[in-house]
Design a protein around this motif. Structure first.
Motif, PDB file in Angstrom:
ATOM      1  N   UNK A  42       5.094-108.404  32.042  1.00  0.00           N
ATOM      2  CA  UNK A  42       4.075-109.310  31.529  1.00  0.00           C
ATOM      3  C   UNK A  42       2.897-108.510  30.989  1.00  0.00           C
ATOM      4  N   UNK A  43       2.763-108.512  29.657  1.00  0.00           N
ATOM      5  CA  UNK A  43       1.644-107.832  29.010  1.00  0.00           C
ATOM      6  C   UNK A  43       1.031-108.813  28.016  1.00  0.00           C
ATOM      7  N   UNK A  57      -1.301-105.003  32.210  1.00  0.00           N
ATOM      8  CA  UNK A  57      -0.218-105.960  32.400  1.00  0.00           C
ATOM      9  C   UNK A  57       0.331-105.852  33.807  1.00  0.00           C
ATOM     10  N   UNK A  58       1.479-106.484  34.009  1.00  0.00           N
ATOM     11  CA  UNK A  58       2.140-106.383  35.311  1.00  0.00           C
ATOM     12  C   UNK A  58       3.636-106.312  35.102  1.00  0.00           C
ATOM     13  N   UNK A  59       4.292-105.840  36.139  1.00  0.00           N
ATOM     14  CA  UNK A  59       5.747-105.704  36.109  1.00  0.00           C
ATOM     15  C   UNK A  59       6.288-106.334  37.386  1.00  0.00           C
ATOM     16  N   UNK A  60       7.275-107.197  37.209  1.00  0.00           N
ATOM     17  CA  UNK A  60       7.807-107.939  38.346  1.00  0.00           C
ATOM     18  C   UNK A  60       9.221-107.465  38.665  1.00  0.00           C
ATOM     19  N   UNK A  61       9.401-107.107  39.917  1.00  0.00           N
ATOM     20  CA  UNK A  61      10.718-106.735  40.413  1.00  0.00           C
ATOM     21  C   UNK A  61      11.188-107.845  41.343  1.00  0.00           C
ATOM     22  N   UNK A  62      12.402-107.754  41.810  1.00  0.00           N
ATOM     23  CA  UNK A  62      12.958-108.796  42.672  1.00  0.00           C
ATOM     24  C   UNK A  62      12.075-109.052  43.883  1.00  0.00           C
ATOM     25  N   UNK A  67       0.806-104.014  39.259  1.00  0.00           N
ATOM     26  CA  UNK A  67      -0.049-103.940  38.088  1.00  0.00           C
ATOM     27  C   UNK A  67       0.297-102.695  37.284  1.00  0.00           C
ATOM     28  N   UNK A  68       0.158-102.803  35.972  1.00  0.00           N
ATOM     29  CA  UNK A  68       0.329-101.673  35.075  1.00  0.00           C
ATOM     30  C   UNK A  68      -1.061-101.175  34.702  1.00  0.00           C
ATOM     31  N   UNK A  69      -1.326 -99.904  34.956  1.00  0.00           N
ATOM     32  CA  UNK A  69      -2.649 -99.326  34.742  1.00  0.00           C
ATOM     33  C   UNK A  69      -2.655 -98.463  33.483  1.00  0.00           C
ATOM     34  N   UNK A  70      -3.693 -98.617  32.684  1.00  0.00           N
ATOM     35  CA  UNK A  70      -3.819 -97.888  31.422  1.00  0.00           C
ATOM     36  C   UNK A  70      -4.101 -96.409  31.700  1.00  0.00           C
ATOM     37  N   UNK A  71      -3.205 -95.508  31.256  1.00  0.00           N
ATOM     38  CA  UNK A  71      -3.410 -94.082  31.526  1.00  0.00           C
ATOM     39  C   UNK A  71      -4.441 -93.411  30.610  1.00  0.00           C
ATOM     40  N   UNK A  72      -4.769 -94.057  29.476  1.00  0.00           N
ATOM     41  CA  UNK A  72      -5.801 -93.544  28.582  1.00  0.00           C
ATOM     42  C   UNK A  72      -6.383 -94.710  27.791  1.00  0.00           C
TER      43      UNK A  72
END
Length: 125
Positions: A42-43, A57-62, A67-72
């Motif tokens: 989900x972005x 964004x986020x990433x969903x596993x089972x 959360x997805x963190x911006x590296x730059x």
């Protein structure tokens, strides 16, 4: 554990690949392995400028959501369209077809300051 030498890595387990003026970003093999089977990415930040360390964004596993963190810091210019139909590409090909976003107008000094493969290997043990 696959940790390509041609990429840069964040402490939040994202990888970054520079391609001309664009940067592709995804999660590492280590991260996808820890999360397990990915079922949804989900972005909703396409077109936005996101600062380093902010959530993009986020990433969903089972069994969990991460959360997805911006590296730059940079502007999110593209989401990987393949992930809408096949989010499991993050599991099967995290450094190739499983990339998550493309960024432009990024801070190149932040890219250079990210970990190389050896430093990332040392961090994850």
């Amino acid at each position: 554990m696959n940790i390509p030498a041609n990429l840069k890595y964040s402490t939040d387990h994202e990888w970054v690949k520079k391609e001309g003026s664009r940067y592709l970003i995804g999660i590492t093999d280590f991260a996808q392995n820890e999360l397990g089977e990915i079922v949804y990415v989900d972005v909703e930040t396409e077109g936005e400028t996101i600062e380093q360390g902010e959530v993009f964004g986020s990433i969903e596993a089972v069994k969990t959501v991460a959360e997805l963190m911006m590296p730059l810091s940079g502007k999110v210019v593209e989401l990987n369209p393949a992930l809408e139909e096949e989010p499991e590409l993050v599991n099967s090909d995290p450094y190739g077809k499983g990339w998550i976003i493309a960024v432009e107008e990024a801070d190149d000094s932040q890219f250079e300051a990210l970990m190389d493969a050896d430093a990332y290997k040392a961090m994850i043990g």
